[in-house]
Design an enzyme around this catalytic site. Structure first.
Site, PDB file in Angstrom:
ATOM      1  N   GLU A   1      -2.527  -6.897   4.185  1.00  0.00           N
ATOM      2  CA  GLU A   1      -3.269  -7.427   5.219  1.00  0.00           C
ATOM      3  C   GLU A   1      -4.403  -8.539   4.907  1.00  0.00           C
ATOM      4  O   GLU A   1      -5.598  -8.294   5.010  1.00  0.00           O
ATOM      5  CB  GLU A   1      -4.336  -6.169   5.967  1.00  0.00           C
ATOM      6  N   PRO A   2      -3.928  -9.636   4.292  1.00  0.00           N
ATOM      7  CA  PRO A   2      -4.897 -10.581   3.876  1.00  0.00           C
ATOM      8  C   PRO A   2      -5.317 -11.328   4.941  1.00  0.00           C
ATOM      9  O   PRO A   2      -4.845 -11.782   6.062  1.00  0.00           O
ATOM     10  CB  PRO A   2      -3.892 -11.579   3.176  1.00  0.00           C
TER      11      PRO A   2
ATOM     12  N   ARG B   1      -8.856 -13.656   4.178  1.00  0.00           N
ATOM     13  CA  ARG B   1     -10.073 -14.499   3.526  1.00  0.00           C
ATOM     14  C   ARG B   1      -9.106 -15.492   2.735  1.00  0.00           C
ATOM     15  O   ARG B   1      -9.030 -16.571   2.786  1.00  0.00           O
ATOM     16  CB  ARG B   1     -10.994 -13.865   2.721  1.00  0.00           C
TER      17      ARG B   1
ATOM     18  N   GLY C   1      -8.289  -8.254   1.171  1.00  0.00           N
ATOM     19  CA  GLY C   1      -9.316  -8.239   0.238  1.00  0.00           C
ATOM     20  C   GLY C   1      -9.341  -9.415  -1.071  1.00  0.00           C
ATOM     21  O   GLY C   1     -10.387  -9.461  -1.631  1.00  0.00           O
TER      22      GLY C   1
ATOM     23  N   ARG D   1     -22.704 -16.369   6.951  1.00  0.00           N
ATOM     24  CA  ARG D   1     -22.550 -15.513   5.742  1.00  0.00           C
ATOM     25  C   ARG D   1     -23.695 -15.758   4.435  1.00  0.00           C
ATOM     26  O   ARG D   1     -24.009 -14.701   3.924  1.00  0.00           O
ATOM     27  CB  ARG D   1     -21.290 -16.297   5.144  1.00  0.00           C
TER      28      ARG D   1
ATOM     29  N   TYR E   1     -14.375 -15.755   8.411  1.00  0.00           N
ATOM     30  CA  TYR E   1     -15.662 -15.450   8.909  1.00  0.00           C
ATOM     31  C   TYR E   1     -16.840 -16.111   8.908  1.00  0.00           C
ATOM     32  O   TYR E   1     -18.071 -16.201   8.554  1.00  0.00           O
ATOM     33  CB  TYR E   1     -16.054 -14.184   7.667  1.00  0.00           C
TER      34      TYR E   1
ATOM     35  N   CYS F   1     -35.194 -20.619  14.333  1.00  0.00           N
ATOM     36  CA  CYS F   1     -36.683 -20.203  13.958  1.00  0.00           C
ATOM     37  C   CYS F   1     -36.739 -18.770  13.206  1.00  0.00           C
ATOM     38  O   CYS F   1     -37.497 -17.890  13.712  1.00  0.00           O
ATOM     39  CB  CYS F   1     -37.320 -20.105  15.036  1.00  0.00           C
ATOM     40  N   GLU F   2     -36.379 -18.987  11.982  1.00  0.00           N
ATOM     41  CA  GLU F   2     -36.537 -17.957  10.897  1.00  0.00           C
ATOM     42  C   GLU F   2     -36.133 -18.108   9.637  1.00  0.00           C
ATOM     43  O   GLU F   2     -35.277 -19.003   9.323  1.00  0.00           O
ATOM     44  CB  GLU F   2     -35.703 -16.363  11.352  1.00  0.00           C
TER      45      GLU F   2
HETATM   46  N1  LLP Z   1      -7.859  -4.996   6.190  1.00  0.00           N
HETATM   47  C1  LLP Z   1      -8.913  -4.352   6.740  1.00  0.00           C
HETATM   48  C2  LLP Z   1      -8.742  -2.843   7.190  1.00  0.00           C
HETATM   49  C3  LLP Z   1     -10.227  -4.821   6.678  1.00  0.00           C
HETATM   50  O1  LLP Z   1     -11.340  -4.060   6.861  1.00  0.00           O
HETATM   51  C4  LLP Z   1     -10.127  -6.248   6.165  1.00  0.00           C
HETATM   52  C5  LLP Z   1     -11.500  -6.770   6.290  1.00  0.00           C
HETATM   53  C6  LLP Z   1      -9.203  -7.152   5.897  1.00  0.00           C
HETATM   54  C7  LLP Z   1      -7.868  -6.234   5.830  1.00  0.00           C
HETATM   55  C8  LLP Z   1      -9.068  -8.436   5.253  1.00  0.00           C
HETATM   56  O2  LLP Z   1      -9.930  -8.512   4.212  1.00  0.00           O
HETATM   57  P1  LLP Z   1     -10.026  -9.957   3.547  1.00  0.00           P
HETATM   58  O3  LLP Z   1      -8.583 -10.260   3.191  1.00  0.00           O
HETATM   59  O4  LLP Z   1     -10.327 -11.081   4.376  1.00  0.00           O
HETATM   60  O5  LLP Z   1     -10.895  -9.917   2.369  1.00  0.00           O
HETATM   61  N2  LLP Z   1     -17.386 -10.675   7.233  1.00  0.00           N
HETATM   62  C9  LLP Z   1     -17.481 -10.648   5.626  1.00  0.00           C
HETATM   63  C10 LLP Z   1     -16.054  -9.922   5.302  1.00  0.00           C
HETATM   64  C11 LLP Z   1     -15.595  -8.688   6.279  1.00  0.00           C
HETATM   65  C12 LLP Z   1     -14.385  -7.994   5.772  1.00  0.00           C
HETATM   66  C13 LLP Z   1     -14.015  -7.128   6.529  1.00  0.00           C
HETATM   67  N3  LLP Z   1     -12.741  -6.347   6.607  1.00  0.00           N
HETATM   68  C14 LLP Z   1     -17.554 -11.774   4.879  1.00  0.00           C
HETATM   69  O6  LLP Z   1     -17.824 -12.941   5.402  1.00  0.00           O
HETATM   70  O7  LLP Z   1     -17.392 -11.861   3.804  1.00  0.00           O
END
Ligand code: LLP
Length: 428
Positions: A273-274, A276, A239, A312, A372, A343-344
Site C-alpha cells: 500500500e505505498p 508517499r 510507509g 505538513r 499529503y 493569522c497564527e
Molecule cells: N496503508 C495504511 C493503512 C496507511 O495508514 C497509510 C498511511 C498508508 C498505507 C500509506 O503510507 P505511505 O506509503 O504514504 O507512508 N499525513 C501524514 C502521513 C499520514 C499517513 C497515514 N497512513 C504526513 O503528511 O506525513
C-alpha cells in the site's frame, strides 16, 4: 529522482516552465509530473519483480483523479479509507476488484457500499468491526473477503503522529489478541479470512522496523496455517520514506530485497500500500513572495501559500525544500523565516532557512509536496483550495480547478430567524 529541473534558468516540470503556469493560473498551485509518477511506480513494482504481488496505491496520499488515472494505466490497484475514496478510484478507472478498504472506523453503510461495489478486500482492525461486517455481509447474502490487521508493537521510528504499529496506537489488533480474533472470525457468518495485514507507520527511513514487523507476521502466518487457516494474502502496508532533507531512506530495491528475504517463501500473494513513495516527489507547490519583511532580528519571507495549502510543516514539523523558480545566479544565501499570511504563528514553513536573495513578486516552489499536500488542504482564513496541474512532457492540464470563496458561500445558509440579515442573493 524527479522531473523538476532548471531548464534555461527556469524551474520546470518536465518540459513546462512553472513560471508559465503561474502566469496562466495564478498562485499558489500544485503541479504534478507524470514522468515522476510513472518512474516511482515502476521502480517500486520492479523492486518486487519475481514475487506474486498486488500494489494498492494509498489514495489518501494524493487523491486527484488524474493522478489515480495515471497510476491505473500502470496497473495499480488502490488502498482506500472511505467510500469517498472509493468513488474517486472508480471515477479514475481503478476497479473495486483491485481495491482494499483500510481504516479503523468503517461504518456499516461504508461496508455495504464497498461490498456492493465488489471490493477486493477489507482490512479489519477490531473484533467490534468484524461483528458489524459479519452482520452486513450476511444480511446482503455475500461473503466479505477479510484481512485482519495486526499491530506488531514495533516502533517505526518516525514522527509520533504517523506511527501506527505501537501497541498504544489505535491501529490493528493487539499482538496478544491476534490469534484469538482470527479464531473468532472464522466462525462468523459472511466472513472469509483471506489474510493478514500490517502497516507500522509512514515516512520510514530504516528497514529494521519493517524487518522486525514482517518477521513477526511471517511467524504468525505459519502458526495460523497450523491452525487450519488458508492464508492467501499478506498485506505489508506502505510507509516507505522519501528524502525530504538529509534523510537517506532505503531504496525500493533495498526494501524489495528485504521483503524477498523475509517473505519470499511465504507461499501466497503479497499486497503493498505505498502512498508517499509514489507521489511525494512527483509534486511541487508553487507560490509567490508577497513581502520580504525585515524584522528586528530576522527577515520573513511572506508567501501567498499558507498552512491551509500545505499543513505538513505546521502539523508534523516537516521539512520541505523551498527553491527559487528563477535559478539563482549566485551562491549567496542568507537565513530567513518562510511564512504564510494566515493569522497564527504556526503558519510557518521554515525557520532560519538559508535562501537566495528574493524579492516581492518572485516565485518559489515547495518540493516533495505531491503527498499529503493538496489532500490535506482547507479553506481556513477564507482561502481558496488551489488549482492542481498535471504535466506530461510538454503538455499540461488543470486537473483540479480552484475552489473559491464564492463556492464556499454557495454551500452556506443564513437561517430564517436571521432573515433581516439575509443578503438578497441568498434568499428565494
Ligand atoms: N496503508 C495504511 C493503512 C496507511 O495508514 C497509510 C498511511 C498508508 C498505507 C500509506 O503510507 P505511505 O506509503 O504514504 O507512508 N499525513 C501524514 C502521513 C499520514 C499517513 C497515514 N497512513 C504526513 O503528511 O506525513
Amino acid at each position: 529522482m524527479d522531473h523538476f529541473t532548471y531548464i534555461d534558468g527556469q524551474l520546470s516540470a518536465e518540459d513546462v516552465p512553472l513560471k508559465a503556469l503561474a502566469e496562466a493560473y495564478g498562485t499558489p498551485f500544485y503541479c504534478y509530473s507524470t514522468a515522476t509518477l510513472v518512474r516511482h511506480y515502476t521502480v517500486f513494482a520492479d523492486a518486487l519483480a519475481g514475487l506474486d504481488t498486488q500494489i494498492h496505491y494509498a489514495v489518501k496520499a494524493n487523491a486527484n483523479i488524474a493522478v489515480l488515472s495515471t497510476l491505473a494505466s500502470l496497473g495499480a490497484g488502490a488502498d482506500i479509507v472511505s467510500l469517498g475514496e472509493l468513488k474517486l478510484t472508480l471515477a479514475a478507472g481503478i476497479p473495486a476488484s483491485k481495491t482494499v478498504f483500510s481504516g479503523v472506523g468503517k461504518t456499516a453503510d461504508e461496508m455495504r457500499g464497498a461490498l456492493e461495489a465488489g471490493i477486493h478486500q477489507l482490512n479489519v482492525e477490531s473484533l467490534e468491526e468484524l461483528a458489524v461486517l459479519s452482520e452486513v455481509a450476511s444480511g446482503m447474502g455475500v461473503i466479505a473477503p477479510v484481512a485482519i490487521r495486526v499491530n506488531p508493537d514495533v516502533d517505526a521510528k518516525t514522527h509520533k503522529k504517523i506511527t501506527t504499529g505501537l501497541s498504544e496506537n489505535k491501529f490493528g489488533i493487539a499482538w496478544a489478541q491476534a490469534e484469538d480474533v482470527f479464531d473468532k472470525a472464522r466462525s462468523m457468518p459472511g466472513i472469509d479470512v483471506v489474510g493478514v495485514a500490517v502497516h507500522i507507520g509512514s515516512q520510514l527511513t530504516d528497514l529494521a522496523p519493517y524487518r522486525a514487523a514482517y518477521t513477526k507476521v511471517r511467524d504468525l502466518v505459519a502458526r495460523l496455517r497450523t491452525q487450519g487457516f488458508d492464508i492467501r494474502v499478506v498485506d505489508l502496508g506502505g510507509g516507505l520514506g522519501i528524502p525530504y532533507e538529509a534523510e537517506n531512506p532505503p531504496s525500493p530495491a533495498e526494501y524489495g530485497a528485504m521483503v524477498k528475504e523475509v517473505m519470499g517463501d511465504i507461499g501466497c500473494s503479497l499486497a503493498f500500500e505505498p502512498g508517499r513513495m509514489i507521489v511525494g516527489n512527483a509534486g511541487v507547490l508553487v507560490t509567490r513572495v508577497v513581502y520580504v519583511k525585515k524584522g528586528l532580528d530576522r527577515t520573513f519571507l511572506i508567501l501567498d501559500a499558507a498552512m491551509n495549502d500545505l499543513i505538513r510543516p505546521a502539523m508534523y514539523d516537516a521539512y520541505h525544500a523551498v527553491v527559487a523558480v528563477d535559478e539563482p545566479k549566485s551562491d549567496v544565501r542568507a537565513p530567513v523565516d518562510i511564512v504564510g499570511p494566515v493569522c497564527e504563528s504556526g503558519d510557518t514553513f521554515a525557520r532560519q532557512r538559508d535562501m537566495p536573495a528574493l524579492q516581492a513578486g518572485d516565485l518559489v516552489a515547495f518540493r516533495s509536496a505531491g503527498a499529503y499536500g493538496a489532500v490535506m488542504s482547507s479553506t481556513y482564513n477564507g482561502r481558496d483550495l488551489v488549482p492542481e496541474i498535471l504535466v506530461n512532457g510538454a503538455a499540461y492540464a488543470v486537473v483540479a480547478e480552484r475552489y473559491t470563496i464564492d463556492d464556499m458561500i454557495k454551500r452556506q445558509r443564513i437561517p430564517d430567524w436571521l432573515d433581516n440579515a439575509t443578503p438578497k442573493e441568498a434568499t428565494g
